[in-house]
Scaffold this active site. Structure first.
Site, PDB file in Angstrom:
ATOM      1  N   GLU A 194       0.810  -1.212   0.000  1.00 45.54           N
ATOM      2  CA  GLU A 194       0.000   0.000   0.000  1.00 45.54           C
ATOM      3  C   GLU A 194       0.849   1.270   0.000  1.00 45.54           C
ATOM      4  O   GLU A 194       0.520   2.261  -0.667  1.00 45.54           O
ATOM      5  CB  GLU A 194      -0.889  -0.031   1.244  1.00 45.54           C
ATOM      6  CG  GLU A 194      -2.135   0.798   1.064  1.00 45.54           C
ATOM      7  CD  GLU A 194      -2.977   0.785   2.319  1.00 45.54           C
ATOM      8  OE1 GLU A 194      -3.188  -0.310   2.879  1.00 45.54           O
ATOM      9  OE2 GLU A 194      -3.404   1.884   2.736  1.00 45.54           O
TER      10      GLU A 194
ATOM     11  N   PRO B 164     -24.403  32.221   9.600  1.00 47.94           N
ATOM     12  CA  PRO B 164     -25.293  32.624  10.696  1.00 47.94           C
ATOM     13  C   PRO B 164     -24.590  33.003  11.992  1.00 47.94           C
ATOM     14  O   PRO B 164     -25.238  33.494  12.904  1.00 47.94           O
ATOM     15  CB  PRO B 164     -26.153  31.378  10.905  1.00 47.94           C
ATOM     16  CG  PRO B 164     -25.328  30.246  10.414  1.00 47.94           C
ATOM     17  CD  PRO B 164     -24.440  30.778   9.333  1.00 47.94           C
TER      18      PRO B 164
ATOM     19  N   ASP C  80     -22.540  44.195   8.767  1.00 50.47           N
ATOM     20  CA  ASP C  80     -23.761  44.573   9.475  1.00 50.47           C
ATOM     21  C   ASP C  80     -23.884  43.799  10.782  1.00 50.47           C
ATOM     22  O   ASP C  80     -23.032  42.988  11.134  1.00 50.47           O
ATOM     23  CB  ASP C  80     -25.003  44.447   8.573  1.00 50.47           C
ATOM     24  CG  ASP C  80     -25.151  43.073   8.006  1.00 50.47           C
ATOM     25  OD1 ASP C  80     -24.763  42.116   8.693  1.00 50.47           O
ATOM     26  OD2 ASP C  80     -25.670  42.943   6.884  1.00 50.47           O
TER      27      ASP C  80
ATOM     28  N   LYS D  18     -28.021  47.617  10.752  1.00 47.47           N
ATOM     29  CA  LYS D  18     -29.333  48.166  11.142  1.00 47.47           C
ATOM     30  C   LYS D  18     -29.776  47.387  12.362  1.00 47.47           C
ATOM     31  O   LYS D  18     -29.572  46.184  12.451  1.00 47.47           O
ATOM     32  CB  LYS D  18     -30.349  47.953  10.027  1.00 47.47           C
ATOM     33  CG  LYS D  18     -29.893  48.462   8.695  1.00 47.47           C
ATOM     34  CD  LYS D  18     -30.999  48.256   7.693  1.00 47.47           C
ATOM     35  CE  LYS D  18     -30.480  48.342   6.272  1.00 47.47           C
ATOM     36  NZ  LYS D  18     -29.717  47.176   5.867  1.00 47.47           N
TER      37      LYS D  18
ATOM     38  N   ASP E  98     -26.625  34.383   4.008  1.00 42.90           N
ATOM     39  CA  ASP E  98     -26.360  34.444   2.572  1.00 42.90           C
ATOM     40  C   ASP E  98     -26.785  35.823   2.070  1.00 42.90           C
ATOM     41  O   ASP E  98     -27.873  36.302   2.417  1.00 42.90           O
ATOM     42  CB  ASP E  98     -27.183  33.355   1.865  1.00 42.90           C
ATOM     43  CG  ASP E  98     -26.898  33.338   0.386  1.00 42.90           C
ATOM     44  OD1 ASP E  98     -26.139  32.464  -0.059  1.00 42.90           O
ATOM     45  OD2 ASP E  98     -27.414  34.213  -0.346  1.00 42.90           O
TER      46      ASP E  98
ATOM     47  N   ILE F   6     -30.281  36.109   0.436  1.00 41.40           N
ATOM     48  CA  ILE F   6     -31.518  35.699   1.107  1.00 41.40           C
ATOM     49  C   ILE F   6     -31.845  36.761   2.147  1.00 41.40           C
ATOM     50  O   ILE F   6     -31.142  36.905   3.153  1.00 41.40           O
ATOM     51  CB  ILE F   6     -31.375  34.300   1.740  1.00 41.40           C
ATOM     52  CG1 ILE F   6     -31.163  33.281   0.613  1.00 41.40           C
ATOM     53  CG2 ILE F   6     -32.617  33.953   2.570  1.00 41.40           C
ATOM     54  CD1 ILE F   6     -31.042  31.859   1.046  1.00 41.40           C
TER      55      ILE F   6
ATOM     56  N   MET G 119     -36.873  37.320  10.483  1.00 41.12           N
ATOM     57  CA  MET G 119     -37.305  38.626  11.020  1.00 41.12           C
ATOM     58  C   MET G 119     -38.744  38.571  11.528  1.00 41.12           C
ATOM     59  O   MET G 119     -39.514  39.509  11.334  1.00 41.12           O
ATOM     60  CB  MET G 119     -37.202  39.705   9.913  1.00 41.12           C
ATOM     61  CG  MET G 119     -35.799  39.904   9.408  1.00 41.12           C
ATOM     62  SD  MET G 119     -35.733  40.896   7.906  1.00 41.12           S
ATOM     63  CE  MET G 119     -36.092  39.706   6.640  1.00 41.12           C
TER      64      MET G 119
ATOM     65  N   GLY H 220     -28.819  31.494  16.686  1.00 40.92           N
ATOM     66  CA  GLY H 220     -28.519  30.170  16.150  1.00 40.92           C
ATOM     67  C   GLY H 220     -27.057  29.985  15.780  1.00 40.92           C
ATOM     68  O   GLY H 220     -26.418  30.925  15.286  1.00 40.92           O
TER      69      GLY H 220
HETATM   70  N1  SAH Z   1     -29.141  37.098   4.865  1.00 38.41           N
HETATM   71  C1  SAH Z   1     -29.470  36.491   6.142  1.00 38.41           C
HETATM   72  C2  SAH Z   1     -30.823  36.924   6.640  1.00 38.41           C
HETATM   73  C3  SAH Z   1     -30.938  38.381   6.902  1.00 38.41           C
HETATM   74  S1  SAH Z   1     -32.503  38.815   7.542  1.00 38.41           S
HETATM   75  C4  SAH Z   1     -29.390  34.967   6.011  1.00 38.41           C
HETATM   76  O1  SAH Z   1     -29.278  34.445   4.903  1.00 38.41           O
HETATM   77  O2  SAH Z   1     -29.426  34.308   7.056  1.00 38.41           O
HETATM   78  C5  SAH Z   1     -32.212  38.799   9.263  1.00 38.41           C
HETATM   79  C6  SAH Z   1     -32.920  37.646   9.928  1.00 38.41           C
HETATM   80  O3  SAH Z   1     -32.194  36.453   9.745  1.00 38.41           O
HETATM   81  C7  SAH Z   1     -33.038  37.780  11.416  1.00 38.41           C
HETATM   82  O4  SAH Z   1     -34.121  38.613  11.776  1.00 38.41           O
HETATM   83  C8  SAH Z   1     -33.300  36.362  11.819  1.00 38.41           C
HETATM   84  O5  SAH Z   1     -34.629  35.995  11.553  1.00 38.41           O
HETATM   85  C9  SAH Z   1     -32.422  35.600  10.865  1.00 38.41           C
HETATM   86  N2  SAH Z   1     -31.120  35.229  11.441  1.00 38.41           N
HETATM   87  C10 SAH Z   1     -29.913  35.530  10.957  1.00 38.41           C
HETATM   88  N3  SAH Z   1     -28.943  34.999  11.730  1.00 38.41           N
HETATM   89  C11 SAH Z   1     -29.564  34.330  12.717  1.00 38.41           C
HETATM   90  C12 SAH Z   1     -29.115  33.576  13.827  1.00 38.41           C
HETATM   91  N4  SAH Z   1     -27.812  33.384  14.073  1.00 38.41           N
HETATM   92  N5  SAH Z   1     -30.037  33.016  14.637  1.00 38.41           N
HETATM   93  C13 SAH Z   1     -31.343  33.199  14.414  1.00 38.41           C
HETATM   94  N6  SAH Z   1     -31.829  33.922  13.387  1.00 38.41           N
HETATM   95  C14 SAH Z   1     -30.952  34.471  12.544  1.00 38.41           C
END
Ligand code: SAH
Length: 454
Positions: A22, A222, A245, A267, A300, A303, A380, A409
């Site tokens: 091997e 996340p 952000d 924000k 992402d 999204i 949200m 999360g």
């Molecule tokens: N672009 C991001 C979402 C932005 S909108 C994505 O793809 O995840 C923001 C929302 O995302 C928050 O209000 C919440 O609902 C969710 N979010 C993002 N990170 C999070 C986390 N670590 N735990 C729980 N909710 C989360």
């Protein structure tokens, strides 16, 4: 320095490999990648090695090693577990000054194999001089994640344009300056992405006209920094300025290049503390001034991230950009909470819905969401949770449908509150959850218990 690193051109050269197991197979594989012609001598040659060396350039002898086998070889490798044979091979090779490697016996080697990060034609070799194979492997893993795969394209591109560049710019100093400027320009990333035509747009310009600014729109995931993509990490190392952000976690920010300028443009709770308009303007202004700007967004960027709007203004201003997807909150939170978003028996689709639409009212397609066999994820949605639960029941979704509300999360501070459409509002109130929170509605939520995470 204990060993001098050299990169050996083995194309069409004959190498001797003593051993047929091997480990010999692994060495043969490497030699083949370098284009060597291989002679194997071993008492037993296992089938995979035979299969690998079917080409007529290679020879296999099933017999014991003899000193004459060394003749005419450019490199000798002994990969047997017979100490006497290993000694003999090393002695014979050293006698003829032929480079020799005895696997795992540094004392018998005149050359040792480094660990390799292969982005051919770029090859990085790592060695601890045979002191610690585990450390060597750790370093290799580290570099594997940091060295972009596209480097192979970039090096091939630079090679293919080298003669033309020499003809165009005679002075080596000027040429070096030009190449350095190119490497700092968007052409660099285009070459990495194999888009040579767009890379040429930068390489072929006169030095003074090469614009360097660009924007990387990157998904930061996340929260857990280990959920960043390799590409996100690479851009984070490249950026001059980072606009981030409030969803970008501290542990993610800590991975940004240390001397990059970091600016918060977030924000909070839906209030617009930095208007989108001014973020768009800022991106354009900084990139136009020649900076590599990293626009780092939670999850992402495409999204619920307004990534599309930011790109529109870049396009209008003619600023080059690159987009890196991230793990969206729904994927991250669901995984870390033990909730499969779909399940063959219970949920055949999943929807990502904003609980905070443009006008302020949670005015959504409730009738569609009320169907069973689907998972609805509300981003949200904390402020609108009572409305969401009431509307779903009003439109026919069973009040006993499980609901998970996940706060922070994937982070160490993650909290999960489980209930159903009838009682989730009360439970969330009691738990006093912190933003950001994500709401998951559907039968799949109860699988958390099956997975032992309930
Ligand atoms: N672009 C991001 C979402 C932005 S909108 C994505 O793809 O995840 C923001 C929302 O995302 C928050 O209000 C919440 O609902 C969710 N979010 C993002 N990170 C999070 C986390 N670590 N735990 C729980 N909710 C989360």
């Amino acid at each position: 320095m204990d060993y001098l690193p050299l990169h050996f051109n083995l194309k069409g050269r004959r190498c001797l490999l003593v051993g047929g197991g091997e480990i010999a197979l692994r060495k043969a594989d490497l030699l083949l990648q370098a284009g060597a012609h291989i002679t194997v001598v071993a008492l037993v040659v296992e089938a995979p090695l035979r299969a690998l060396l079917q080409d007529a350039h290679h020879e296999i002898y099933v017999r014991s090693y003899a000193t004459a086998d060394i003749q005419g070889k450019s490199l000798v490798i002994s990969a047997t577990d017979n100490a006497q044979v290993n000694q003999q091979v090393a002695a014979d090779a050293n006698h003829l000054c032929i480079p020799v490697n005895v696997v795992d016996k540094p004392a018998l080697c005149s050359v040792i194999f480094p660990a390799i990060v292969d982005r051919s034609p770029v090859v990085l070799s790592i060695s601890t001089g045979g002191k610690s194979p585990v450390l060597t492997r750790m370093l290799r893993h580290l570099l594997e994640s940091l060295v972009p795969t596209g480097l192979a394209n970039l090096a091939t591109y630079m090679g293919s344009r080298r003669d033309a560049l020499k003809a165009r710019i005679e002075s080596p100093d000027d040429r070096r300056r030009h190449t350095e400027k190119f490497m700092a320009s968007p052409g660099y990333q285009f070459a990495m992405e194999n888009n040579y035509a767009r890379a040429d747009d930068y390489l072929n310009l006169p030095l003074a006209e090469v614009q360097t600014g660009e924007v990387f729109l990157v998904g930061a995931g996340p929260g857990d920094a280990d959920l960043l993509t390799l590409k996100a990490l690479q851009f984070m190392q490249l950026a001059d300025i980072v606009l981030y952000d409030n969803l970008v976690s501290e542990q993610v920010l800590a991975k940004v290049r240390r001397d990059a300028t970091k600016e918060y443009v977030g924000k909070i709770g839906g209030d617009t503390s930095t208007p989108q308009e001014s973020i768009n303007d800022k991106l354009v202004r900084l990139a136009s001034a020649g900076y590599r700007v990293l626009r780092l967004k939670g999850g992402d960027p495409f999204i619920f991230g307004r990534g599309g709007e930011e790109l529109e203004s870049l396009v209008a201003a003619g600023i080059p950009f690159h987009i890196v997807p991230g793990i969206t909150a729904a994927s991250g939170c669901a995984s870390y909470a033990g909730i499969p978003l779909t399940h063959r028996d219970y949920s055949q689709s999943v929807r990502f819905v904003t609980g905070h639409p443009k006008g302020g009212n949670v005015d959504l397609a409730w009738r569609e969401f009320a169907h069973k066999n689907q998972t609805i994820v509300f981003y949200m949605g904390l402020g609108g949770l009572a409305t969401i639960a009431a509307q779903l029941v009003l439109h026919g979704r069973d009040a006993s449908t499980p609901v998970a509300v996940i706060s922070n999360g994937t982070l160490p501070t993650q909290k999960v509150v489980i209930g159903n459409l009838a009682d989730i509002v009360e439970r969330v109130k009691t738990a006093q959850l912190q933003r950001p929170t994500l709401i998951i509605v559907g039968e799949v939520v109860s699988f958390r218990e099956t997975l032992g995470m309930g």
